[in-house]
Design an enzyme around this catalytic site. Structure first.
Site, PDB file in Angstrom:
ATOM      1  N   THR A 193     -56.432 -42.373  46.082  1.00 56.10           N
ATOM      2  CA  THR A 193     -55.903 -43.582  45.322  1.00 56.10           C
ATOM      3  C   THR A 193     -54.393 -43.842  45.292  1.00 56.10           C
ATOM      4  O   THR A 193     -53.780 -44.829  45.229  1.00 56.10           O
ATOM      5  CB  THR A 193     -56.118 -43.339  43.830  1.00 56.10           C
ATOM      6  OG1 THR A 193     -55.580 -42.419  43.259  1.00 56.10           O
ATOM      7  CG2 THR A 193     -57.736 -43.167  43.494  1.00 56.10           C
ATOM      8  N   TYR A 228     -44.429 -47.990  37.158  1.00 55.62           N
ATOM      9  CA  TYR A 228     -44.305 -47.475  38.631  1.00 55.62           C
ATOM     10  C   TYR A 228     -43.058 -47.431  39.358  1.00 55.62           C
ATOM     11  O   TYR A 228     -42.750 -46.838  39.878  1.00 55.62           O
ATOM     12  CB  TYR A 228     -45.290 -48.368  39.512  1.00 55.62           C
ATOM     13  CG  TYR A 228     -46.618 -47.482  39.482  1.00 55.62           C
ATOM     14  CD1 TYR A 228     -46.950 -46.632  40.711  1.00 55.62           C
ATOM     15  CD2 TYR A 228     -47.789 -47.708  38.625  1.00 55.62           C
ATOM     16  CE1 TYR A 228     -48.060 -46.055  40.784  1.00 55.62           C
ATOM     17  CE2 TYR A 228     -48.854 -46.974  38.460  1.00 55.62           C
ATOM     18  CZ  TYR A 228     -48.886 -46.068  39.782  1.00 55.62           C
ATOM     19  OH  TYR A 228     -50.130 -45.533  39.926  1.00 55.62           O
ATOM     20  N   LEU A 240     -53.769 -48.557  42.889  1.00 55.99           N
ATOM     21  CA  LEU A 240     -55.292 -48.922  42.242  1.00 55.99           C
ATOM     22  C   LEU A 240     -56.258 -47.939  42.279  1.00 55.99           C
ATOM     23  O   LEU A 240     -57.302 -47.942  42.991  1.00 55.99           O
ATOM     24  CB  LEU A 240     -55.980 -49.964  43.186  1.00 55.99           C
ATOM     25  CG  LEU A 240     -55.008 -51.338  43.509  1.00 55.99           C
ATOM     26  CD1 LEU A 240     -55.514 -52.248  44.860  1.00 55.99           C
ATOM     27  CD2 LEU A 240     -55.270 -52.177  42.071  1.00 55.99           C
ATOM     28  N   HIS A 241     -55.999 -47.115  41.430  1.00 59.29           N
ATOM     29  CA  HIS A 241     -56.948 -45.768  41.092  1.00 59.29           C
ATOM     30  C   HIS A 241     -58.094 -45.985  40.664  1.00 59.29           C
ATOM     31  O   HIS A 241     -59.004 -45.888  41.364  1.00 59.29           O
ATOM     32  CB  HIS A 241     -56.154 -45.017  39.727  1.00 59.29           C
ATOM     33  CG  HIS A 241     -54.923 -44.559  40.095  1.00 59.29           C
ATOM     34  ND1 HIS A 241     -54.471 -43.641  41.104  1.00 59.29           N
ATOM     35  CD2 HIS A 241     -53.429 -44.835  39.570  1.00 59.29           C
ATOM     36  CE1 HIS A 241     -53.117 -43.343  41.088  1.00 59.29           C
ATOM     37  NE2 HIS A 241     -52.394 -43.999  40.245  1.00 59.29           N
ATOM     38  N   ASP A 242     -58.505 -46.868  39.420  1.00 60.44           N
ATOM     39  CA  ASP A 242     -59.776 -47.056  38.995  1.00 60.44           C
ATOM     40  C   ASP A 242     -60.580 -47.963  40.021  1.00 60.44           C
ATOM     41  O   ASP A 242     -61.781 -47.926  40.163  1.00 60.44           O
ATOM     42  CB  ASP A 242     -59.726 -47.443  37.548  1.00 60.44           C
ATOM     43  CG  ASP A 242     -59.259 -46.593  36.644  1.00 60.44           C
ATOM     44  OD1 ASP A 242     -59.003 -45.166  36.939  1.00 60.44           O
ATOM     45  OD2 ASP A 242     -59.162 -46.619  35.383  1.00 60.44           O
TER      46      ASP A 242
END
Length: 306
Positions: A193, A228, A240-242
């Protein structure tokens, strides 16, 4: 269409992932289940309903775990990342949509029972709801087709401690229970991610689209990107983790995986650490590489779609 249950602790990247999933015709979102994590579970439920309202979608939402499996309530929430409300301080009013009667654990079990070997669970928060469902009805939960998890850091450092990623650290006992359950798991962790990036320039395009939902997503994501700027100076955007967990549910070729036996450290300084050993017999696939450019392009084509 792939039937999914989407388990969320709705903060900003959860909201982006929700929009991506709901605008993807490959996925049939049966319902959202909420958990503590980025915010308390009451806020996660309210935020989920707020996002659905902004997107003009009516999907069942079931409130779930308000505390960890064995360690009581979570004491601190990352307000510096997600804001006081979990949505970058954009939630101006109480949503008119209401949560469904019943609870998240029973909803998960009932859906899996009605559609054995069909349902994929996407989990982008602590894994407490899924662990509770396994404990309550292990036989039924063995009929889950797959669990796709945003969590863990197998070959890279954590993002809360040098060892642990936030979702796993929030309830390491739940993660260990799930990883040892035998359920088929795809672990979409910081290993991949952190290689994705939503550039700041895209927020201007979202605002210029004139869509209310796009304005809403742009405003909250702007807050997230400012966090960030402090934690990842020079990145010029946010990871864009999720959304990547959703991307893997849509098209597994976005990532490369290695079968691993994954254990979670549950005591001491390294609590929350995910330790993976290659094992061709394992039911757990750990994402190790990502085609970030192709994934981000796909995400951007979908996220603010009408």
């Amino acid at each position: 269409m792939k039937p999914i249950i989407f388990d969320v602790d709705t903060g900003i990247d959860d909201a982006l992932a929700m929009a991506y999933a709901l605008h993807s015709p490959e996925l049939e979102v049966l319902g959202f289940t909420t958990c503590f994590g980025n915010v308390a579970v009451e806020d996660a439920t309210r935020n989920t309903l707020t996002v659905l309202e902004k997107l003009d979608r009516h999907i069942p939402v079931f409130s779930g775990a308000n505390q960890t499996l064995n360690r009581g309530e979570k004491k601190k929430y990352p307000k510096h990342v997600h804001g006081e409300d979990g949505l970058g301080n954009t939630r101006k009013e109480v949503p008119s949509l209401q949560a469904s009667q019943g609870n998240a654990v029973d909803f998960i079990i009932d859906q899996v029972k009605s559609r054995p070997h069909e349902i994929t669970v996407i989990a982008v928060g602590p894994l407490t709801n899924i662990a509770l469902a396994i404990k309550k009805d292990p036989k039924i939960m063995s009929f889950v087709k797959e669990v796709i998890i945003m969590g863990g850091a197998v070959r890279v450092p954590g993002n809360v401690t040098p060892f642990a990623e936030a979702n796993i650290l929030s309830d390491p006992d739940a993660a260990e229970l799930l990883f040892s359950s035998g359920l088929p798991v795809t672990l979409v962790g910081l290993d991949v991610t952190l290689q994705t990036c939503l550039p700041k320039s895209k927020l201007g395009e979202w605002r210029a689209s004139g869509k209310e939902s796009a304005q809403f997503l742009a405003e909250m994501t702007d807050y997230y990107m400012k966090a960030y700027d402090s934690s990842h100076p020079g990145l010029g955007g946010c990871a864009l983790h999720d959304p990547l967990a959703v991307g893997v549910a849509i098209d597994s070729s976005f990532v490369s995986t290695v079968q691993m036996n994954v254990k979670v450290v549950t005591e001491g300084e390294e609590t929350g650490r995910t330790i993976g050993q290659p094992d061709r017999e394992s039911n757990i696939r750990v994402c190790t590489q990502v085609d970030a450019e192709r994934f981000v392009k796909h995400f951007l084509e979908r996220v603010i779609r009408s």
